[in-house]
Enzyme design. Sequence first.
Site, PDB file in Angstrom:
ATOM      1  N   GLU C  65       0.805  -1.228   0.000  1.00 55.71           N
ATOM      2  CA  GLU C  65       0.000   0.000   0.000  1.00 55.71           C
ATOM      3  C   GLU C  65       0.835   1.274   0.000  1.00 55.71           C
ATOM      4  O   GLU C  65       0.477   2.268  -0.635  1.00 55.71           O
ATOM      5  CB  GLU C  65      -0.965   0.006   1.176  1.00 55.71           C
ATOM      6  CG  GLU C  65      -2.213  -0.854   0.976  1.00 55.71           C
ATOM      7  CD  GLU C  65      -1.966  -2.350   1.066  1.00 55.71           C
ATOM      8  OE1 GLU C  65      -0.856  -2.757   1.458  1.00 55.71           O
ATOM      9  OE2 GLU C  65      -2.893  -3.122   0.738  1.00 55.71           O
ATOM     10  N   HIS C 133     -10.697  -4.641   9.036  1.00 53.92           N
ATOM     11  CA  HIS C 133     -11.298  -4.431   7.712  1.00 53.92           C
ATOM     12  C   HIS C 133     -12.613  -3.658   7.795  1.00 53.92           C
ATOM     13  O   HIS C 133     -13.453  -3.773   6.911  1.00 53.92           O
ATOM     14  CB  HIS C 133     -11.600  -5.774   7.036  1.00 53.92           C
ATOM     15  CG  HIS C 133     -10.411  -6.562   6.623  1.00 53.92           C
ATOM     16  ND1 HIS C 133      -9.513  -7.092   7.517  1.00 53.92           N
ATOM     17  CD2 HIS C 133      -9.954  -6.922   5.390  1.00 53.92           C
ATOM     18  CE1 HIS C 133      -8.574  -7.760   6.858  1.00 53.92           C
ATOM     19  NE2 HIS C 133      -8.818  -7.676   5.574  1.00 53.92           N
TER      20      HIS C 133
HETATM   21  C1  LIG Z   1      -2.240  -4.805   3.955  1.00 58.12           C
HETATM   22  C2  LIG Z   1      -3.314  -5.578   3.282  1.00 58.12           C
HETATM   23  N1  LIG Z   1      -3.623  -5.335   1.989  1.00 58.12           N
HETATM   24  C3  LIG Z   1      -4.591  -6.016   1.369  1.00 58.12           C
HETATM   25  C4  LIG Z   1      -5.300  -7.004   2.029  1.00 58.12           C
HETATM   26  C5  LIG Z   1      -6.394  -7.802   1.317  1.00 58.12           C
HETATM   27  N2  LIG Z   1      -5.962  -9.222   1.190  1.00 58.12           N
HETATM   28  C6  LIG Z   1      -6.355 -10.165   2.061  1.00 58.12           C
HETATM   29  S1  LIG Z   1      -5.638 -11.664   1.739  1.00 58.12           S
HETATM   30  C7  LIG Z   1      -4.815 -11.045   0.406  1.00 58.12           C
HETATM   31  C8  LIG Z   1      -3.941 -11.946  -0.441  1.00 58.12           C
HETATM   32  C9  LIG Z   1      -2.638 -12.187   0.196  1.00 58.12           C
HETATM   33  O1  LIG Z   1      -1.953 -13.129  -0.583  1.00 58.12           O
HETATM   34  P1  LIG Z   1      -0.899 -14.063   0.136  1.00 58.12           P
HETATM   35  O2  LIG Z   1      -0.078 -13.224   1.069  1.00 58.12           O
HETATM   36  O3  LIG Z   1      -0.160 -14.813  -0.930  1.00 58.12           O
HETATM   37  O4  LIG Z   1      -1.746 -15.028   1.044  1.00 58.12           O
HETATM   38  P2  LIG Z   1      -2.776 -16.144   0.530  1.00 58.12           P
HETATM   39  O5  LIG Z   1      -4.127 -15.476   0.472  1.00 58.12           O
HETATM   40  O6  LIG Z   1      -2.318 -16.612  -0.810  1.00 58.12           O
HETATM   41  O7  LIG Z   1      -2.730 -17.212   1.576  1.00 58.12           O
HETATM   42  C10 LIG Z   1      -5.080  -9.684   0.242  1.00 58.12           C
HETATM   43  C11 LIG Z   1      -4.481  -8.851  -0.826  1.00 58.12           C
HETATM   44  C12 LIG Z   1      -4.974  -7.218   3.386  1.00 58.12           C
HETATM   45  N3  LIG Z   1      -5.655  -8.115   4.123  1.00 58.12           N
HETATM   46  N4  LIG Z   1      -3.972  -6.513   3.974  1.00 58.12           N
END
Ligand SMILES: Cc1ncc(C[n+]2csc(CCOP(=O)(O)OP(=O)(O)O)c2C)c(N)n1
Lengths: 308, 308, 327, 327
Positions: C65, C133
């Site tokens: 971000e 959130h």
């Molecule tokens: C700082 C932040 N930005 C965006 C999000 C929204 N979000 C939740 S899970 C996710 C995907 C994260 O991907 P990864 O770290 O590979 O974990 P996975 O879901 O694949 O287990 C996102 C972008 C968040 N929770 N926190």
Amino acid sequence: MDRIELLRAMLLIRAFEAALMRRSDHGFQLLSEGQEAVAVGLCSVLGERDQLLTSGRSIAPALARGLEPGAVMAELLGKTAGPCRGKGGRGHLAQRSAGFFGAHAVVAGNLSIAAGVALAAQLQEPGTIVACLFGDGACGAGALHETLNIAALWKLPLLLVCDNNGYSVSTPRSEALAPKSLSDLAGPFGIPARTVDGMDVAAVRDAARELAERSRTGAGPVFLECLSERFASHSTAVRETRSAAEMQAIRKRCPISRLADNLEAEGGLSASARKQLEEEVRRAIAAAVRFAEAAPYPDPSEAVSDVV
Amino acid sequence: MDRIELLRAMLLIRAFEAALMRRSDHGFQLLSEGQEAVAVGLCSVLGERDQLLTSGRSIAPALARGLEPGAVMAELLGKTAGPCRGKGGRGHLAQRSAGFFGAHAVVAGNLSIAAGVALAAQLQEPGTIVACLFGDGACGAGALHETLNIAALWKLPLLLVCDNNGYSVSTPRSEALAPKSLSDLAGPFGIPARTVDGMDVAAVRDAARELAERSRTGAGPVFLECLSERFASHSTAVRETRSAAEMQAIRKRCPISRLADNLEAEGGLSASARKQLEEEVRRAIAAAVRFAEAAPYPDPSEAVSDVV
Amino acid sequence: MSSDARQKLFFREAIIRALREEMDRNERIIVLGQDVAEFGGSYREFEGLFERFGRARVRNTPVAESAMIGLGVGAAAAGLRALVTITYMDFLMLGLDPLVNYAAKARYKTGGQIEVPLVVKTTAGAKGQGVAHSQCIEAWLMAVPGLKVVVPATPADAYGLLKSALRERGPVVYVDHKRLFPTAGEVPNEETLIPLGEAAIRRCGSDVTIATFSFMTRIAERSAERLAAEGISCEIVDLRSLAPLDMATVCGSAGRTGALLTLEEGQLSCGVGAEVIFRARESLANLRTARIGALPAPVSSNPILEAACIPDVERVTDAVRGLLASR
Amino acid sequence: MSSDARQKLFFREAIIRALREEMDRNERIIVLGQDVAEFGGSYREFEGLFERFGRARVRNTPVAESAMIGLGVGAAAAGLRALVTITYMDFLMLGLDPLVNYAAKARYKTGGQIEVPLVVKTTAGAKGQGVAHSQCIEAWLMAVPGLKVVVPATPADAYGLLKSALRERGPVVYVDHKRLFPTAGEVPNEETLIPLGEAAIRRCGSDVTIATFSFMTRIAERSAERLAAEGISCEIVDLRSLAPLDMATVCGSAGRTGALLTLEEGQLSCGVGAEVIFRARESLANLRTARIGALPAPVSSNPILEAACIPDVERVTDAVRGLLASR
Ligand SMILES: Cc1ncc(C[n+]2csc(CCOP(=O)(O)OP(=O)(O)O)c2C)c(N)n1
Ligand SMILES: Cc1ncc(C[n+]2csc(CCOP(=O)(O)OP(=O)(O)O)c2C)c(N)n1
Ligand SMILES: [Mg+2]
Ligand SMILES: [Mg+2]
């Protein structure tokens, strides 16, 4: 943990999530299906006094860490019988007394927190380590860099485990992260790092054990990347972007059948023993569901308790 | 730029800061004394349409980029004849029209901004590059990681230059940064990187030119670390922590005398020519001071102008 | 096409239309965000833009971000126009340095040399997603000199305010509400811009003014329905823009009704309501006032606790009755 | 040592004393910050602690505000007590995610399993350092459930409030003001704690109450001196703690004087003054009120522009006269 126990732990997670999915009252969930081996392999090398912190995708790690399925189910259904009294819920599961310091739903948000927990461990409980499980998506965040640097400088007993399922929601890892291998990120800081097949629970366990021991004995932070597959879409509220064909191929890599089939082939697990294992797990989950269903919801007054 | 011009540029910076220090109305300043070669070597390879962004230690880069010494002096003294009308001042010097997008006093705060400027350049002015000059201290910040990753993915025309003077205020680089070499940080992202002697202006120029050309011609981001020495304390408001002996040794490495002596030795600069150069610079600075002194302070009403 | 012809659009469709029109009109506009390209955004509010404008202008970013906003700021400062989407307002906290310390101050600190035509689009509010959130920090942003903040409550306003935001010379934070995405509303077929800084009267009434914004406008409307049955007549002012704030409309209404209730989903302390009420009282003597917002606690994903924490029709109707009883 | 014996200390000395006493008393306390060890901190407010407690407990960090706070939060959550110093409040923006999204919510979201006894120490206010080193964002923090905020105006309060903060069960943000470091004041020789949430009446008066905090308390005192010469009697309430906020003392005073002026250095919009005045009016009918704060602009390092932007004695005395004229 022997391989039968590893298998049992993975079966439990798979069955738990299946039971959760049969319900309509879970809101939405981030499932670990396909990634059970990473959580189970990692937790198999953690000691009682170690702590584990994770990303929001935390059902598998919570169960692998030994939390009561009934308590976890209660937490996810918003019941007071959950370890967080139903206040944390999805993405924020925690049971400190069980060595599960907890999940945090902010991507990369648990990295520097885990380093702080490791600092406390270094000063107060030498010999213990802190593990932090995060996704590939977290590797694009500056928090990883800041944490790697300080953990390396201060030789913190920190086991960083990247569960690389290749996606951040819909975004393929290749589109979001420039490094060839995510474990390369540890290199500049002189942090020991490895990449293993996250669909092979024994490989995860062995690599985690080796790195954990190094960290436990003063090597400072260590980094393990596990290459895994997400069998479901990002969350039950998010549409799947991969093709049916792709999904079919991916599901063929199931870490559970892989271990079970190997064991059977080697004669380490008879068909009847496997049946029995599945039956045990089925009963454990049924009991967990009954426990959670019987538990009460919090009183609305809890909306303002435990704030300050 | 030939070496005489490089020498002149460094002499101008040195004399400018000396003149500024003779005044009591500069508030406090972060000086570049000792680090002139980094700014001058870097700016010598930038074209008119390139842009430069820097940290708060920005007097040398501003002058090396060709800003009028009078205008810079006016800005630092809070006069409206400064390019920012005296509103930016120390740490926030900027003159976009001169290719100096500007300084930003938040450590590491200009890195992702510079990447954004580079994105605009990539889409609107192919062939131009954006340079970002930052200190070793900025390498502990997550902003560097996030910027390296995205710049590498998007192949942004970005020349990242770390002016590593070995300290963040009082904290030695070794206590704040784990990597052996700061240019190692570019490695995992596949970003071409070099480390050079920042006290050798020709070495900085040559390395900067080579990397800048690669970036200009589509290689994406490049990273140059320059090992320099800070001759003064962190700022005129901050006490020096290094011993007198240490400082004496450090000052022996002066990039200006080093170049001038080499030139003289090689017969490339006669004693009289050197004198004349110094005299020219003295006059230029005297004129700059007169210009700044003659300029007015802003009206208090400017406290609320150019806000929204 | 008759000039008052309208079409029912969902929020996401209104957002897509605004972006498509503005991106057609101005090829300097780029969109940066997580999962905005083929995927079309978490709320499918960017669907079709990638196909229409391509990867150069509609870019997926890593989960970073701070750099996302920094890149948008730098690109905007250098001649593009960036829309950066931060899925949840809670994560705007990760990017406040480039937004507040750079973008909001760039024009001032450079004496007008550099402007930052940036739109940060995000979502506020609770919808079962838990403590990290669900937050509403609009009040923080309102207080930052150099930032503008818009908070639409209808698809038509989402469309018109987003278009205006994309023509501003400085940074604007555009805030959607998660609970508004499933809602639809009439949007003029003709291109229409809604200027920043103009509130809208959603319902006329004579007994009390309810000043609110975003999703809470709907809670205000339901409360007004219920109170109407009791013979209490509510006027609803949808602020639409928090910075600049349209106090003329608020004071006009409150001057007529003599009572002002502010309603926000975020925290009351140093909130939007405190500001609106202070300023209303500067121009209106003996105005009766009250404010409603979240209870002073995090917002749990637990349905019972979430509902208990954020304002609902009961709390609003009780507050209105209390306010009028104090007559 | 007689129990009312006192000693003149500078702010930095009061801070050092509080930390030395608390770190002696509780070896779980650690200090994390940039240049806090041998160097002793930017304002020499940590001098001697490194020599006394060693590198395990007094740690220099890299310039990484997010991880600095995250480490402090994690360490505190796991059984230590951390004081993390963020040299300038402007850079707290880089660490709001661990502070607001984790620390402030940890106890709530874990149902009481995890508490975060963390103190984030920082400095607010303008002193010639420019747009990114002068901001006051106390109002943002006041609005975060789970956070406490203290803002001392005297060395005695710095000493007593910092000690109390270091015994709290949850996170506290302790805010110094750059202009207060050169000032000195009497501090009791005997160990004294000042509880969070208690305002102090700095000067008694009968015509108007000035509610303020931190460095602005001194502007209020100078204004009161000047107004006294005109026969206007000001009562000055130093809030000392913004969360919790001691409205009883504010209302007690404003009830007596009938007029309340709030004075803060930060932005007025959604500021401390708006909150204090709203709450005062809830319990005090027809109270005359006004607020003073910075002009709605960034704060330049330019002495003329900085002085024009932030409140001074002229603006305060004019406001008081105006408020009383409205009688
Ligand atoms: C700082 C932040 N930005 C965006 C999000 C929204 N979000 C939740 S899970 C996710 C995907 C994260 O991907 P990864 O770290 O590979 O974990 P996975 O879901 O694949 O287990 C996102 C972008 C968040 N929770 N926190
Ligand atoms: C985010 C942030 N944290 C802290 C500071 C205070 N600060 C100003 S300069 C400086 C030292 C930075 O060191 P380095 O990056 O090596 O630059 P140098 O001063 O050596 O040129 C610090 C910590 C700041 N300006 N910004
Ligand atoms: Mg992933
Ligand atoms: Mg340095």
